[in-house]
Design an enzyme around this catalytic site. Structure first.
Site, PDB file in Angstrom:
ATOM      1  CE  LYS A 123      13.518  10.620  -2.823  1.00 14.50           C
ATOM      2  NZ  LYS A 123      12.959  10.275  -1.514  1.00 14.50           N
TER       3      LYS A 123
HETATM    4  O1  G3P Z   1       9.829   6.941  -0.592  1.00 12.02           O
HETATM    5  C1  G3P Z   1       8.700   7.754  -0.651  1.00 12.02           C
HETATM    6  C2  G3P Z   1       7.916   7.541   0.561  1.00 12.02           C
HETATM    7  O2  G3P Z   1       8.584   8.042   1.686  1.00 12.02           O
HETATM    8  C3  G3P Z   1       6.536   8.013   0.492  1.00 12.02           C
HETATM    9  O3  G3P Z   1       5.832   7.090   1.220  1.00 12.02           O
HETATM   10  O4  G3P Z   1       3.930   6.113   2.369  1.00 12.02           O
HETATM   11  O5  G3P Z   1       4.241   8.610   2.346  1.00 12.02           O
HETATM   12  O6  G3P Z   1       3.547   7.403   0.300  1.00 12.02           O
HETATM   13  P1  G3P Z   1       4.303   7.328   1.581  1.00 12.02           P
END
Ligand code: G3P
Length: 271
Positions: A97
Protein backbone atom coordinates in the site's frame (compact mmCIF):
# COMPACT_ATOMS: atom_id res chain seq x y z
CA UNK A 1 -18.38 -6.12 -5.86
CA UNK A 2 -15.65 -7.79 -3.88
CA UNK A 3 -15.66 -7.26 -0.11
CA UNK A 4 -12.42 -6.85 1.78
CA UNK A 5 -12.18 -6.71 5.55
CA UNK A 6 -10.62 -3.46 6.71
CA UNK A 7 -8.85 -4.71 9.80
CA UNK A 8 -5.57 -5.93 11.21
CA UNK A 9 -7.33 -7.88 13.95
CA UNK A 10 -6.79 -11.57 13.28
CA UNK A 11 -10.01 -12.54 15.09
CA UNK A 12 -12.11 -10.21 12.94
CA UNK A 13 -10.32 -11.38 9.81
CA UNK A 14 -10.87 -15.06 10.65
CA UNK A 15 -14.50 -14.37 11.34
CA UNK A 16 -15.06 -12.54 8.03
CA UNK A 17 -13.53 -15.47 6.13
CA UNK A 18 -15.60 -17.95 8.16
CA UNK A 19 -18.74 -15.96 7.25
CA UNK A 20 -17.80 -16.62 3.63
CA UNK A 21 -17.84 -12.99 2.54
CA UNK A 22 -14.21 -11.87 2.55
CA UNK A 23 -12.34 -11.48 -0.73
CA UNK A 24 -9.30 -9.78 0.78
CA UNK A 25 -7.89 -7.73 3.66
CA UNK A 26 -6.71 -4.14 3.95
CA UNK A 27 -4.52 -2.99 6.81
CA UNK A 28 -2.92 0.36 7.57
CA UNK A 29 -0.66 1.61 10.39
CA UNK A 30 -3.63 2.78 12.48
CA UNK A 31 -5.40 -0.60 12.20
CA UNK A 32 -2.17 -2.41 13.12
CA UNK A 33 -1.72 -0.11 16.09
CA UNK A 34 -5.25 -1.01 17.30
CA UNK A 35 -4.53 -4.73 16.90
CA UNK A 36 -1.20 -4.45 18.75
CA UNK A 37 -2.74 -2.39 21.58
CA UNK A 38 -5.61 -4.85 21.99
CA UNK A 39 -3.10 -7.66 22.56
CA UNK A 40 -0.94 -5.58 24.88
CA UNK A 41 -4.06 -4.78 26.96
CA UNK A 42 -4.87 -8.50 27.08
CA UNK A 43 -1.32 -9.22 28.26
CA UNK A 44 -0.56 -11.23 25.10
CA UNK A 45 2.93 -10.60 23.74
CA UNK A 46 2.87 -9.92 20.02
CA UNK A 47 5.46 -11.05 17.52
CA UNK A 48 4.39 -8.83 14.63
CA UNK A 49 6.10 -10.90 11.95
CA UNK A 50 4.36 -14.08 13.10
CA UNK A 51 1.10 -12.17 13.49
CA UNK A 52 1.16 -10.78 9.93
CA UNK A 53 2.11 -14.26 8.70
CA UNK A 54 -1.06 -15.60 10.33
CA UNK A 55 -3.19 -12.93 8.64
CA UNK A 56 -1.72 -13.87 5.26
CA UNK A 57 -2.46 -17.55 5.89
CA UNK A 58 -6.05 -16.88 6.88
CA UNK A 59 -6.49 -14.79 3.73
CA UNK A 60 -4.82 -17.35 1.49
CA UNK A 61 -5.61 -16.82 -2.21
CA UNK A 62 -6.94 -13.31 -1.62
CA UNK A 63 -5.10 -9.96 -1.52
CA UNK A 64 -3.79 -8.52 1.74
CA UNK A 65 -2.59 -4.91 1.69
CA UNK A 66 0.39 -3.95 3.86
CA UNK A 67 1.17 -0.25 4.00
CA UNK A 68 4.62 1.31 3.89
CA UNK A 69 5.62 3.72 6.65
CA UNK A 70 8.36 5.50 4.70
CA UNK A 71 7.54 8.63 2.73
CA UNK A 72 10.29 9.13 0.17
CA UNK A 73 10.38 7.28 -3.14
CA UNK A 74 13.55 5.36 -2.24
CA UNK A 75 12.31 4.63 1.27
CA UNK A 76 8.94 3.35 0.05
CA UNK A 77 10.49 1.28 -2.74
CA UNK A 78 13.01 -0.33 -0.39
CA UNK A 79 10.45 -0.97 2.32
CA UNK A 80 7.86 -2.18 -0.20
CA UNK A 81 10.34 -4.70 -1.61
CA UNK A 82 11.42 -5.75 1.87
CA UNK A 83 7.84 -6.36 3.03
CA UNK A 84 7.05 -8.21 -0.18
CA UNK A 85 10.16 -10.42 0.07
CA UNK A 86 9.50 -11.11 3.73
CA UNK A 87 5.79 -11.90 3.45
CA UNK A 88 4.75 -12.80 -0.07
CA UNK A 89 6.32 -16.23 0.24
CA UNK A 90 3.77 -17.08 2.95
CA UNK A 91 0.70 -17.22 0.71
CA UNK A 92 1.53 -15.22 -2.43
CA UNK A 93 -1.09 -12.58 -1.64
CA UNK A 94 0.74 -9.40 -0.57
CA UNK A 95 -0.17 -6.01 -2.03
CA UNK A 96 1.96 -3.06 -1.00
CA UNK A 97 0.00 0.00 0.00
CA UNK A 98 1.52 3.29 -1.15
CA UNK A 99 0.13 6.77 -0.41
CA UNK A 100 -0.72 8.65 -3.59
CA UNK A 101 1.14 11.72 -2.35
CA UNK A 102 3.41 11.24 0.68
CA UNK A 103 4.06 14.97 1.19
CA UNK A 104 3.03 16.38 4.57
CA UNK A 105 2.63 19.89 3.26
CA UNK A 106 2.66 21.92 0.06
CA UNK A 107 6.35 22.91 0.31
CA UNK A 108 7.63 19.33 0.58
CA UNK A 109 9.52 18.06 -2.42
CA UNK A 110 8.06 14.55 -2.23
CA UNK A 111 4.70 15.01 -3.96
CA UNK A 112 5.52 12.61 -6.81
CA UNK A 113 7.39 10.06 -4.72
CA UNK A 114 4.29 7.90 -4.30
CA UNK A 115 3.79 7.66 -8.06
CA UNK A 116 7.48 6.88 -8.55
CA UNK A 117 7.26 4.11 -5.97
CA UNK A 118 4.11 2.71 -7.61
CA UNK A 119 5.81 2.69 -10.99
CA UNK A 120 8.95 0.98 -9.74
CA UNK A 121 7.23 -1.62 -7.55
CA UNK A 122 4.62 -2.62 -10.15
CA UNK A 123 7.27 -2.73 -12.90
CA UNK A 124 9.09 -5.24 -10.70
CA UNK A 125 5.94 -7.39 -10.39
CA UNK A 126 4.88 -6.21 -6.91
CA UNK A 127 1.17 -5.38 -6.81
CA UNK A 128 0.22 -2.01 -5.33
CA UNK A 129 -2.83 -0.60 -3.61
CA UNK A 130 -2.59 3.19 -3.83
CA UNK A 131 -4.10 4.77 -0.73
CA UNK A 132 -5.27 8.15 0.59
CA UNK A 133 -7.10 9.07 -2.63
CA UNK A 134 -9.26 12.16 -2.18
CA UNK A 135 -9.71 13.34 -5.79
CA UNK A 136 -10.54 11.52 -9.04
CA UNK A 137 -7.43 13.01 -10.62
CA UNK A 138 -5.22 11.42 -7.95
CA UNK A 139 -6.83 8.10 -8.89
CA UNK A 140 -6.11 8.75 -12.57
CA UNK A 141 -2.42 9.47 -11.89
CA UNK A 142 -2.07 6.41 -9.65
CA UNK A 143 -3.66 4.23 -12.34
CA UNK A 144 -1.31 5.67 -14.95
CA UNK A 145 1.66 4.90 -12.69
CA UNK A 146 0.46 1.27 -12.61
CA UNK A 147 -1.47 0.84 -9.34
CA UNK A 148 -3.56 -2.34 -9.20
CA UNK A 149 -6.03 -0.80 -6.74
CA UNK A 150 -6.84 2.84 -5.97
CA UNK A 151 -8.45 3.52 -2.60
CA UNK A 152 -10.71 6.60 -2.38
CA UNK A 153 -11.53 7.37 1.26
CA UNK A 154 -15.27 7.97 1.12
CA UNK A 155 -16.03 8.51 4.81
CA UNK A 156 -13.23 11.00 5.28
CA UNK A 157 -14.50 13.13 2.39
CA UNK A 158 -17.94 13.13 4.02
CA UNK A 159 -16.28 14.18 7.30
CA UNK A 160 -14.50 17.01 5.52
CA UNK A 161 -17.61 18.32 3.79
CA UNK A 162 -19.64 18.17 7.01
CA UNK A 163 -16.86 19.81 9.00
CA UNK A 164 -16.47 22.68 6.55
CA UNK A 165 -20.21 23.29 6.92
CA UNK A 166 -19.79 23.37 10.71
CA UNK A 167 -22.17 20.46 11.15
CA UNK A 168 -22.16 18.33 14.26
CA UNK A 169 -22.08 14.75 13.04
CA UNK A 170 -21.54 11.18 14.03
CA UNK A 171 -18.86 9.67 11.80
CA UNK A 172 -20.91 6.55 11.19
CA UNK A 173 -24.05 8.49 10.19
CA UNK A 174 -25.13 8.08 6.58
CA UNK A 175 -24.21 10.93 4.26
CA UNK A 176 -26.18 10.89 1.01
CA UNK A 177 -24.28 10.05 -2.15
CA UNK A 178 -25.98 13.06 -3.78
CA UNK A 179 -24.49 15.34 -1.11
CA UNK A 180 -26.06 17.92 1.13
CA UNK A 181 -27.73 21.25 0.34
CA UNK A 182 -26.91 24.45 2.19
CA UNK A 183 -29.25 27.25 1.16
CA UNK A 184 -29.31 26.85 -2.64
CA UNK A 185 -25.90 25.22 -2.98
CA UNK A 186 -24.77 21.63 -2.73
CA UNK A 187 -21.83 21.37 -0.34
CA UNK A 188 -18.73 20.08 -2.07
CA UNK A 189 -15.01 19.58 -2.03
CA UNK A 190 -13.61 20.70 -5.36
CA UNK A 191 -16.50 19.25 -7.35
CA UNK A 192 -16.90 16.18 -5.18
CA UNK A 193 -20.22 16.26 -3.29
CA UNK A 194 -19.80 13.11 -1.18
CA UNK A 195 -17.47 10.22 -0.54
CA UNK A 196 -19.57 8.03 -2.80
CA UNK A 197 -19.47 10.71 -5.49
CA UNK A 198 -15.66 10.48 -5.26
CA UNK A 199 -15.84 6.70 -5.71
CA UNK A 200 -18.26 7.16 -8.61
CA UNK A 201 -16.02 9.67 -10.39
CA UNK A 202 -12.97 7.39 -9.95
CA UNK A 203 -14.90 4.43 -11.40
CA UNK A 204 -16.18 6.47 -14.34
CA UNK A 205 -12.77 7.84 -15.27
CA UNK A 206 -10.89 4.54 -14.99
CA UNK A 207 -13.57 2.62 -16.88
CA UNK A 208 -13.84 5.26 -19.59
CA UNK A 209 -10.18 4.76 -20.45
CA UNK A 210 -10.05 1.01 -19.94
CA UNK A 211 -7.61 0.92 -17.02
CA UNK A 212 -7.19 -2.50 -15.39
CA UNK A 213 -6.88 -0.66 -12.05
CA UNK A 214 -9.71 -1.50 -9.65
CA UNK A 215 -11.44 1.09 -7.48
CA UNK A 216 -11.40 -0.01 -3.84
CA UNK A 217 -13.92 2.08 -1.89
CA UNK A 218 -12.39 2.66 1.54
CA UNK A 219 -13.36 4.46 4.73
CA UNK A 220 -16.94 3.17 4.49
CA UNK A 221 -18.78 3.48 7.78
CA UNK A 222 -22.33 2.15 7.34
CA UNK A 223 -24.29 -0.36 5.26
CA UNK A 224 -26.11 2.19 3.11
CA UNK A 225 -22.78 3.66 2.04
CA UNK A 226 -21.74 0.13 1.02
CA UNK A 227 -24.91 -0.17 -1.05
CA UNK A 228 -24.13 3.17 -2.69
CA UNK A 229 -20.57 2.04 -3.43
CA UNK A 230 -21.99 -1.06 -5.13
CA UNK A 231 -24.50 1.02 -7.09
CA UNK A 232 -21.79 3.27 -8.52
CA UNK A 233 -19.78 0.22 -9.56
CA UNK A 234 -16.91 0.13 -7.07
CA UNK A 235 -14.94 -3.00 -7.87
CA UNK A 236 -14.11 -3.59 -4.21
CA UNK A 237 -15.35 -2.21 -0.88
CA UNK A 238 -13.21 -2.60 2.21
CA UNK A 239 -15.31 -2.78 5.34
CA UNK A 240 -14.80 -2.81 9.10
CA UNK A 241 -16.20 -5.91 10.74
CA UNK A 242 -18.98 -3.90 12.42
CA UNK A 243 -20.23 -2.62 9.07
CA UNK A 244 -20.41 -6.16 7.66
CA UNK A 245 -22.42 -7.19 10.74
CA UNK A 246 -24.83 -4.27 10.33
CA UNK A 247 -25.39 -5.11 6.64
CA UNK A 248 -27.30 -8.22 7.64
CA UNK A 249 -29.76 -6.65 10.06
CA UNK A 250 -33.38 -5.69 9.44
CA UNK A 251 -36.21 -5.67 11.99
CA UNK A 252 -38.58 -7.35 9.49
CA UNK A 253 -36.09 -10.19 9.06
CA UNK A 254 -36.03 -10.69 12.86
CA UNK A 255 -39.82 -10.47 12.96
CA UNK A 256 -40.16 -12.91 10.05
CA UNK A 257 -37.90 -15.39 11.83
CA UNK A 258 -40.11 -15.22 14.92
CA UNK A 259 -43.32 -15.67 12.91
CA UNK A 260 -42.02 -18.59 10.82
CA UNK A 261 -40.57 -20.26 13.89
CA UNK A 262 -43.89 -19.93 15.73
CA UNK A 263 -45.68 -21.57 12.79
CA UNK A 264 -43.51 -24.68 12.54
CA UNK A 265 -45.71 -27.75 12.68
CA UNK A 266 -44.17 -30.72 14.44
CA UNK A 267 -44.68 -32.97 11.38
CA UNK A 268 -42.66 -30.59 9.20
CA UNK A 269 -39.81 -30.21 11.71
CA UNK A 270 -39.63 -33.99 12.01
CA UNK A 271 -39.13 -34.61 8.26
O1 G3P B 1 -9.50 1.76 4.59
C1 G3P B 1 -9.21 3.00 5.14
C2 G3P B 1 -9.86 3.09 6.44
O2 G3P B 1 -9.28 2.21 7.36
C3 G3P B 1 -9.98 4.44 6.98
O3 G3P B 1 -11.19 4.44 7.63
O4 G3P B 1 -12.98 5.26 9.05
O5 G3P B 1 -10.58 5.80 9.60
O6 G3P B 1 -11.71 6.87 7.67
P1 G3P B 1 -11.63 5.66 8.55
Amino acid sequence: MKIFIDSADIDEIRQAYAWGVADGVTTNPSLLKQAVEKRVRAGQPLDLKAYITQILQVAENTPVSLEVTEYTAQGMIQQGKRLYDMFNKVADNVYIKIPVNPAFKEEDGTHFDGLRAIRELTAGGIPVNCTLIFTPEQALLAAKAGANFVSPFAGRIDDDIRKKANLQFDKTAYFAASGMMEKDNVLEDNGVVSGIDLVDQCVQILEQYGFATEVLAASLRNPRQVRDAALVGAHIATLPSAVIRDMLKHHKTFEGMKLFTADIVAEYAAL
